[in-house]
Design a protein around this motif. Structure first.
Motif, short mmCIF file in Angstrom:
data_model
loop_
_atom_site.label_atom_id
_atom_site.label_comp_id
_atom_site.label_asym_id
_atom_site.label_seq_id
_atom_site.Cartn_x
_atom_site.Cartn_y
_atom_site.Cartn_z
N THR A 97 32.11 79.32 47.87
CA THR A 97 33.10 80.36 47.56
C THR A 97 33.83 80.80 48.82
OG1 THR A 97 31.69 81.11 45.74
CG2 THR A 97 33.39 82.64 46.51
N PHE A 98 33.09 81.01 49.90
CA PHE A 98 33.67 81.41 51.18
C PHE A 98 34.66 80.34 51.65
CE2 PHE A 98 33.76 81.38 55.80
CZ PHE A 98 33.98 82.70 56.11
N LYS A 99 34.25 79.08 51.58
CA LYS A 99 35.09 77.99 52.06
C LYS A 99 36.35 77.83 51.21
CE LYS A 99 31.08 75.65 53.91
NZ LYS A 99 30.09 74.61 53.73
N LEU A 100 36.22 77.98 49.89
CA LEU A 100 37.39 77.89 49.01
C LEU A 100 38.36 79.04 49.29
CD1 LEU A 100 35.83 76.77 45.61
CD2 LEU A 100 37.43 75.48 47.05
N LYS A 101 37.82 80.23 49.52
CA LYS A 101 38.67 81.38 49.84
C LYS A 101 39.45 81.12 51.13
CE LYS A 101 38.53 86.34 50.63
NZ LYS A 101 37.71 87.49 50.95
N GLU A 102 38.80 80.56 52.13
CA GLU A 102 39.47 80.22 53.39
C GLU A 102 40.58 79.19 53.17
OE1 GLU A 102 39.83 81.10 56.70
OE2 GLU A 102 38.86 82.79 55.74
N GLU A 103 40.29 78.18 52.34
CA GLU A 103 41.31 77.17 52.06
C GLU A 103 42.49 77.77 51.32
OE1 GLU A 103 41.73 72.59 50.54
OE2 GLU A 103 39.92 73.70 50.00
N GLN A 104 42.23 78.65 50.35
CA GLN A 104 43.32 79.32 49.62
C GLN A 104 44.15 80.20 50.55
OE1 GLN A 104 41.09 81.26 46.51
NE2 GLN A 104 41.35 79.54 45.10
N GLU A 105 43.49 80.87 51.48
CA GLU A 105 44.23 81.70 52.45
C GLU A 105 45.15 80.83 53.30
OE1 GLU A 105 43.43 84.46 56.32
OE2 GLU A 105 42.00 84.66 54.67
N SER A 106 44.64 79.68 53.74
CA SER A 106 45.46 78.75 54.52
C SER A 106 46.66 78.27 53.71
CB SER A 106 44.63 77.54 54.97
OG SER A 106 43.66 77.92 55.91
N LEU A 107 46.41 77.88 52.47
CA LEU A 107 47.50 77.40 51.62
C LEU A 107 48.54 78.49 51.37
CD1 LEU A 107 45.49 75.27 49.03
CD2 LEU A 107 47.11 74.42 50.74
N SER A 108 48.10 79.74 51.24
CA SER A 108 49.06 80.84 51.02
C SER A 108 49.96 81.02 52.24
CB SER A 108 48.33 82.14 50.70
OG SER A 108 47.71 82.67 51.85
N LYS A 109 49.51 80.57 53.41
CA LYS A 109 50.31 80.63 54.64
C LYS A 109 50.99 79.29 54.92
CE LYS A 109 47.42 84.18 56.64
NZ LYS A 109 46.49 84.56 57.69
N LYS A 110 50.98 78.41 53.90
CA LYS A 110 51.59 77.08 54.00
C LYS A 110 50.95 76.23 55.10
CE LYS A 110 55.76 78.60 51.84
NZ LYS A 110 57.14 78.90 51.89
N LEU A 111 49.65 76.38 55.21
CA LEU A 111 48.87 75.57 56.15
C LEU A 111 47.96 74.65 55.36
CD1 LEU A 111 47.80 78.41 58.62
CD2 LEU A 111 49.41 76.57 59.11
N ILE A 112 47.79 73.45 55.85
CA ILE A 112 46.91 72.47 55.22
C ILE A 112 45.68 72.30 56.11
CG2 ILE A 112 46.69 70.07 54.43
CD1 ILE A 112 48.76 71.70 52.87
N GLN A 113 44.50 72.50 55.52
CA GLN A 113 43.27 72.28 56.28
C GLN A 113 43.10 70.79 56.56
OE1 GLN A 113 39.81 74.01 54.43
NE2 GLN A 113 40.36 76.08 55.07
N THR A 114 42.90 70.46 57.83
CA THR A 114 42.71 69.06 58.21
C THR A 114 41.26 68.76 58.60
OG1 THR A 114 43.35 69.56 60.49
CG2 THR A 114 45.10 68.80 58.99
N LYS A 115 40.49 69.81 58.87
CA LYS A 115 39.11 69.60 59.28
C LYS A 115 38.32 70.87 58.97
CE LYS A 115 37.04 67.35 63.21
NZ LYS A 115 37.23 66.90 64.57
N THR A 116 37.12 70.68 58.42
CA THR A 116 36.19 71.79 58.21
C THR A 116 34.79 71.26 58.51
OG1 THR A 116 35.78 71.34 55.87
CG2 THR A 116 37.60 72.82 56.38
N LYS A 117 33.96 72.15 59.02
CA LYS A 117 32.60 71.70 59.32
C LYS A 117 31.67 72.89 59.53
CE LYS A 117 29.88 68.74 62.32
NZ LYS A 117 29.85 67.91 63.51
N GLU A 118 30.45 72.74 59.02
CA GLU A 118 29.39 73.68 59.37
C GLU A 118 28.78 73.18 60.65
OE1 GLU A 118 26.66 75.22 56.43
OE2 GLU A 118 28.01 74.50 54.85
N THR A 119 28.47 74.10 61.56
CA THR A 119 27.98 73.72 62.88
C THR A 119 27.20 74.87 63.48
OG1 THR A 119 28.67 72.72 64.97
CG2 THR A 119 30.11 74.44 64.07
N LYS A 120 27.00 74.84 64.76
CA LYS A 120 26.40 75.95 65.49
C LYS A 120 27.31 76.30 66.66
CE LYS A 120 21.52 75.75 64.53
NZ LYS A 120 21.27 77.04 63.95
N LEU A 121 27.50 77.60 66.85
CA LEU A 121 28.22 78.12 68.01
C LEU A 121 27.41 79.30 68.53
CD1 LEU A 121 31.94 78.06 66.88
CD2 LEU A 121 31.03 76.98 68.91
#
Length: 185
Positions: A97-121
């Motif tokens: 759900t979190f990831k889909l919301k992020e993708e929708q937010e990007s699309l609403s700003k006319k941005l296309i997600q090119t990379k996503t990943k779970e990781t450690k920072l």
């Protein structure tokens, strides 16, 4: 005896240079060095970062968040990056759900997600996205890294890069600075 000291020092230097974050490895980053760093603490004293002294930095806060925003204003917009580190007091789970919301937010700003990943920072669970699009007359990329601090808080580290020149290098420079975030207990 002296030769052993030199070998040990060289080994430690080599290992510290190779101690890159996962996101830096994902982008094939080379280690960046920034001269004249100064530590900046957010208004709520929740975290600190290190940025070059010559960069323009602004602080912001409200009831839910505390931010440090910076950019090297001595360079053209297409030669630098904008970096916004925000400590957010909000429960968040990096689920579908979190990831889909992020993708929708990007699309609403006319941005296309090119990379996503779970990781450690910062040795914490994290999730990042890289999106591309146009902003004004410039190509534009934004990388958002969500770093879970604990059950109630996370950090959003957002990097914005304009133009086509040295995009990966500028992202990598930002990751070097993001790796310097310190949580204040």
């Amino acid at each position: 005896m002296k030769i052993y000291q030199v070998i040990i020092a060289a080994s430690l230097l080599f290992l510290s240079c190779n101690n890159k974050s996962e996101i830096s490895k994902d982008f094939n980053c080379k280690t960046a060095a920034f001269p004249n760093l100064e530590e900046i603490v957010d208004v709520k004293k929740l975290f600190s970062v290190q940025f070059p002294k010559t960069w323009k930095t602004q602080l912001y806060y409200d009831a839910v968040q505390s931010s440090i925003f910076t950019a090297d204003t001595t360079k053209q917009l297409t030669e630098t990056m904008l970096l916004d580190i925000t400590f957010i007091n909000k429960k968040s789970i990096f689920d579908t759900t979190f990831k889909l919301k992020e993708e929708q937010e990007s699309l609403s700003k006319k941005l296309i997600q090119t990379k996503t990943k779970e990781t450690k920072l910062l040795k914490k669970p994290a999730f990042y996205t890289l999106s591309k699009g146009l902003k004004g007359k410039f190509t534009y990329q934004v990388c958002k890294a969500f770093i879970k601090i604990n059950e109630e808080n996370f950090i959003l580290a957002k990097v914005e890069v304009y133009g086509d020149s040295l995009v990966n290098q500028r992202l990598c420079n930002a990751f070097t600075l993001i790796d310097k975030i310190k949580i204040i207990d």
